[in-house]
Design a protein around this motif. Structure first.
Motif, PDB file in Angstrom:
ATOM      1  N   PRO A   9       0.810  -1.205   0.000  1.00  0.00           N
ATOM      2  CA  PRO A   9       0.000   0.000   0.000  1.00  0.00           C
ATOM      3  C   PRO A   9       0.842   1.253   0.000  1.00  0.00           C
ATOM      4  CG  PRO A   9       0.069  -0.965   2.178  1.00  0.00           C
ATOM      5  CD  PRO A   9       0.802  -1.897   1.267  1.00  0.00           C
ATOM      6  N   SER A  10       0.170   2.384  -0.130  1.00  0.00           N
ATOM      7  CA  SER A  10       0.840   3.672  -0.125  1.00  0.00           C
ATOM      8  C   SER A  10       1.574   3.896   1.177  1.00  0.00           C
ATOM      9  CB  SER A  10      -0.193   4.788  -0.320  1.00  0.00           C
ATOM     10  OG  SER A  10       0.363   6.051  -0.077  1.00  0.00           O
ATOM     11  N   SER A  11       2.654   4.688   1.131  1.00  0.00           N
ATOM     12  CA  SER A  11       3.476   4.857   2.316  1.00  0.00           C
ATOM     13  C   SER A  11       3.203   6.147   3.076  1.00  0.00           C
ATOM     14  CB  SER A  11       4.962   4.842   1.905  1.00  0.00           C
ATOM     15  OG  SER A  11       5.247   5.922   1.053  1.00  0.00           O
TER      16      SER A  11
ATOM     17  N   PRO B  29       4.498  -9.784   5.285  1.00  0.00           N
ATOM     18  CA  PRO B  29       5.690  -9.149   5.835  1.00  0.00           C
ATOM     19  C   PRO B  29       5.415  -8.539   7.209  1.00  0.00           C
ATOM     20  CG  PRO B  29       5.341  -8.503   3.552  1.00  0.00           C
ATOM     21  CD  PRO B  29       4.099  -9.213   4.000  1.00  0.00           C
ATOM     22  N   ASN B  30       6.432  -8.461   8.026  1.00  0.00           N
ATOM     23  CA  ASN B  30       6.300  -7.710   9.269  1.00  0.00           C
ATOM     24  C   ASN B  30       7.140  -6.443   9.178  1.00  0.00           C
ATOM     25  OD1 ASN B  30       8.968  -8.441   9.849  1.00  0.00           O
ATOM     26  ND2 ASN B  30       8.422  -9.948  11.409  1.00  0.00           N
ATOM     27  N   TRP B  31       7.231  -5.718  10.269  1.00  0.00           N
ATOM     28  CA  TRP B  31       7.900  -4.414  10.228  1.00  0.00           C
ATOM     29  C   TRP B  31       9.368  -4.519   9.825  1.00  0.00           C
ATOM     30  CZ3 TRP B  31      11.999  -2.853  13.293  1.00  0.00           C
ATOM     31  CH2 TRP B  31      12.329  -3.670  14.389  1.00  0.00           C
ATOM     32  N   VAL B  32      10.021  -5.611  10.198  1.00  0.00           N
ATOM     33  CA  VAL B  32      11.429  -5.795   9.824  1.00  0.00           C
ATOM     34  C   VAL B  32      11.556  -5.944   8.313  1.00  0.00           C
ATOM     35  CG1 VAL B  32      13.473  -7.247  10.109  1.00  0.00           C
ATOM     36  CG2 VAL B  32      11.939  -6.857  12.055  1.00  0.00           C
ATOM     37  N   ASP B  33      10.669  -6.737   7.722  1.00  0.00           N
ATOM     38  CA  ASP B  33      10.653  -6.890   6.268  1.00  0.00           C
ATOM     39  C   ASP B  33      10.454  -5.545   5.579  1.00  0.00           C
ATOM     40  OD1 ASP B  33      10.818  -9.804   6.039  1.00  0.00           O
ATOM     41  OD2 ASP B  33       8.794  -9.858   6.859  1.00  0.00           O
ATOM     42  N   TYR B  34       9.437  -4.824   6.019  1.00  0.00           N
ATOM     43  CA  TYR B  34       9.141  -3.532   5.382  1.00  0.00           C
ATOM     44  C   TYR B  34      10.276  -2.535   5.550  1.00  0.00           C
ATOM     45  CZ  TYR B  34       4.210  -4.750   4.555  1.00  0.00           C
ATOM     46  OH  TYR B  34       3.044  -5.329   4.102  1.00  0.00           O
TER      47      TYR B  34
ATOM     48  N   TYR C  32      11.203   0.692   3.174  1.00  0.00           N
ATOM     49  CA  TYR C  32      11.545   1.990   3.745  1.00  0.00           C
ATOM     50  C   TYR C  32      13.042   2.162   3.959  1.00  0.00           C
ATOM     51  CZ  TYR C  32       6.534   2.186   4.469  1.00  0.00           C
ATOM     52  OH  TYR C  32       5.173   2.176   4.270  1.00  0.00           O
ATOM     53  N   ASN C  33      13.824   1.250   3.420  1.00  0.00           N
ATOM     54  CA  ASN C  33      15.277   1.395   3.494  1.00  0.00           C
ATOM     55  C   ASN C  33      15.736   2.555   2.624  1.00  0.00           C
ATOM     56  OD1 ASN C  33      14.318  -0.358   1.325  1.00  0.00           O
ATOM     57  ND2 ASN C  33      16.466  -0.597   0.766  1.00  0.00           N
ATOM     58  N   ALA C  34      16.861   3.131   3.003  1.00  0.00           N
ATOM     59  CA  ALA C  34      17.434   4.233   2.220  1.00  0.00           C
ATOM     60  C   ALA C  34      18.791   3.841   1.651  1.00  0.00           C
ATOM     61  CB  ALA C  34      17.578   5.475   3.092  1.00  0.00           C
ATOM     62  N   SER C  35      19.141   2.573   1.805  1.00  0.00           N
ATOM     63  CA  SER C  35      20.394   2.026   1.292  1.00  0.00           C
ATOM     64  C   SER C  35      20.152   0.550   1.003  1.00  0.00           C
ATOM     65  CB  SER C  35      21.509   2.190   2.335  1.00  0.00           C
ATOM     66  OG  SER C  35      21.194   1.419   3.496  1.00  0.00           O
ATOM     67  N   ARG C  36      21.176  -0.147   0.539  1.00  0.00           N
ATOM     68  CA  ARG C  36      21.041  -1.593   0.323  1.00  0.00           C
ATOM     69  C   ARG C  36      21.281  -2.282   1.663  1.00  0.00           C
ATOM     70  NH1 ARG C  36      23.490  -3.666  -5.290  1.00  0.00           N
ATOM     71  NH2 ARG C  36      21.954  -5.309  -4.805  1.00  0.00           N
ATOM     72  N   LEU C  37      20.295  -2.143   2.518  1.00  0.00           N
ATOM     73  CA  LEU C  37      20.379  -2.590   3.899  1.00  0.00           C
ATOM     74  C   LEU C  37      20.411  -4.109   3.999  1.00  0.00           C
ATOM     75  CD1 LEU C  37      20.199  -1.516   6.885  1.00  0.00           C
ATOM     76  CD2 LEU C  37      17.724  -1.878   6.697  1.00  0.00           C
ATOM     77  N   GLN C  38      21.284  -4.622   4.869  1.00  0.00           N
ATOM     78  CA  GLN C  38      21.313  -6.046   5.199  1.00  0.00           C
ATOM     79  C   GLN C  38      20.868  -6.196   6.648  1.00  0.00           C
ATOM     80  OE1 GLN C  38      25.263  -6.690   2.412  1.00  0.00           O
ATOM     81  NE2 GLN C  38      25.070  -7.944   4.259  1.00  0.00           N
TER      82      GLN C  38
ATOM     83  N   LYS D 140      10.821   7.152   9.413  1.00  0.00           N
ATOM     84  CA  LYS D 140      10.698   8.602   9.609  1.00  0.00           C
ATOM     85  C   LYS D 140      11.580   9.070  10.753  1.00  0.00           C
ATOM     86  CE  LYS D 140       5.906   9.296   8.027  1.00  0.00           C
ATOM     87  NZ  LYS D 140       4.545   9.644   8.490  1.00  0.00           N
ATOM     88  N   ALA D 141      11.585   8.284  11.831  1.00  0.00           N
ATOM     89  CA  ALA D 141      12.412   8.648  12.981  1.00  0.00           C
ATOM     90  C   ALA D 141      13.886   8.637  12.608  1.00  0.00           C
ATOM     91  CB  ALA D 141      12.142   7.683  14.137  1.00  0.00           C
ATOM     92  N   LEU D 142      14.306   7.627  11.858  1.00  0.00           N
ATOM     93  CA  LEU D 142      15.708   7.530  11.480  1.00  0.00           C
ATOM     94  C   LEU D 142      16.101   8.643  10.525  1.00  0.00           C
ATOM     95  CD1 LEU D 142      15.907   3.656  11.079  1.00  0.00           C
ATOM     96  CD2 LEU D 142      16.909   5.040  12.912  1.00  0.00           C
ATOM     97  N   VAL D 143      15.212   9.011   9.647  1.00  0.00           N
ATOM     98  CA  VAL D 143      15.483  10.137   8.742  1.00  0.00           C
ATOM     99  C   VAL D 143      15.614  11.433   9.520  1.00  0.00           C
ATOM    100  CG1 VAL D 143      14.496  11.573   6.915  1.00  0.00           C
ATOM    101  CG2 VAL D 143      14.448   9.078   6.707  1.00  0.00           C
TER     102      VAL D 143
END
Length: 401
Positions: A25-27, A97-102, A107-113, A356-359
């Protein structure tokens, strides 16, 4: 009630494989879990490169968080497979998916692992609050038995520098300034103790261990910490079926527990100052907003039922939009998958709030700051992020500071 809570709070639904065929869905959203009650002028430090600079995430928690990751598997996270094993979205309790997946893929801003050590049914320490089965890995276990030996040069404590560590396959060369550590815990601690006469003493013991575990993470090199509060599970179908007195008692203990989470976050910032960046994301905000009004967020706008669940759906493992006529509406139009676990739409919202908090930057100032530290939101006067090299070495450095 006690036996019901003990079983249902940790039911095997957390082990049901969630489908990955999901239309996201929309973010955008209209309310936020990271809007501060009062100004908190947290200072960005050299160990915070901004959300786009984070390459690795280490996650700890319970069934709301687990994806079934096995840190000893020969299929670790990579840039092309950012959550490693099992296949996305993994074994979740959300029928999707759960919040970790999303957070990792939407919502990642890099190629997060992401290295997700969470385990369904977990409490902070099984010796203080027993989980539903003795095989459940508590957060204490997740840190001592998995993270420290698997991803640092330490064994099961920050004093063990055995050369066999890190033992996880292809353990990343993470550093304090390119990693984030997130913990969402407390649902089972509260659910299995809130009615006890000595719950105050239990909470004191829980947070003594919780603080020690955070200290171990810091000593191993962690510098960026995100703490999630306990959501309003007093509004879950399990508790709606209980007495008003039980709901009020659990709600009170949730408030107490969340206050202690904020105190822990403040203490971490007080102790380490500019050497640590700290966030508290209040999951009460999106949960309550949606339970009051499903239109509070686009991701949840299609929900039809926020107070009950359908037994035909409760074990998960279904297609995201599965429909059983006995349930009236598809599974993804229920807020609750079963008596305690929500479906994936609210997880999408929680992940967005974390991003949003991390940004925005750290939202915990500590009690010694000139700003007012509420631990509930994000306001910062600085928009400049540093890319300086961290002084802490995640692959086994004691972190020094």
């Amino acid at each position: 009630m006690h036996a019901l809570r003990q079983f249902a709070a940790h039911a095997a639904v957390a082990s049901s494989m969630a489908s990955s065929a999901l239309a996201l869905p929309s973010s955008s959203s209209s309310s936020s879990a990271v809007t501060a009650d009062a100004a908190c002028n947290a200072t960005l430090t050299l160990t915070w490169p901004g959300w786009p600079g984070i390459k690795y995430a280490f996650i700890f928690g319970d069934s709301y968080t687990q994806t079934g990751f096995n840190y000893t598997s020969p299929s670790p996270p990579t840039q092309d497979n950012p959550l490693g094993n099992p296949k996305y979205p993994g074994w979740t309790s959300s029928n999707g998916p759960n919040w970790v997946d999303y957070l990792t893929v939407k919502y990642n801003a890099s190629r997060l692992q992401t290295y997700n050590l969470a385990y369904g049914g977990a409490t902070v320490d099984s010796d203080i609050v027993k989980p539903y089965m003795p095989t459940v890995l508590s957060v204490k276990d997740q840190v001592h038995s998995q993270f420290l030996p698997g991803y640092t040069s330490h064994g099961n404590s920050d004093l063990d520098t055995s050369s066999v560590h890190p033992s996880a396959p292809d353990a990343p060369a993470w550093q304090g300034n390119n990693s984030v550590f997130a913990v969402w815990i407390g649902i089972n601690d509260i659910g299995n103790s809130f009615w006890l006469n000595n719950v105050t003493d239990i909470n004191t013991k829980i947070f003594a261990v919780y603080a020690d575990l955070v200290g171990l993470l810091y000593n191993a090199g962690a510098r960026n910490f995100v703490f999630l509060t306990v959501p309003p599970v007093d509004r879950s179908p399990m508790m709606l079926a209980d007495t008003p007195e039980a709901r009020a008692s659990e709600k009170m203990d949730i408030a107490t527990f969340n206050g202690l989470v904020r105190q822990l976050a403040d203490s971490l910032k007080d102790e380490h100052g500019d050497n640590a960046n700290v966030w508290v994301v209040d999951t009460q905000v999106p949960f309550n907003a949606v339970l009051d009004n499903v239109a509070a967020y686009p991701q949840t706008a299609n929900l039809k039922n926020t107070t009950s669940y359908c037994e035909a759906y409760q074990h998960g493992g279904l297609k995201p939009d599965s429909f059983n006529a006995t349930c009236g509406v598809p599974v993804n139009e229920y807020f609750w998958l079963n008596s305690l676990h929500p479906t994936y739409p609210i997880h999408d919202v929680v992940a967005e709030e974390i991003s949003k908090a991390l940004v925005a930057g750290p939202n915990v100032c500590g009690t010694t700051s000139t700003g007012t530290a509420t631990g509930t939101g994000t306001t910062t006067t600085s928009t400049t992020t540093s890319t300086s090299t961290s002084t802490s070495g995640g692959m086994g450095s004691m972190g020094g500071m």
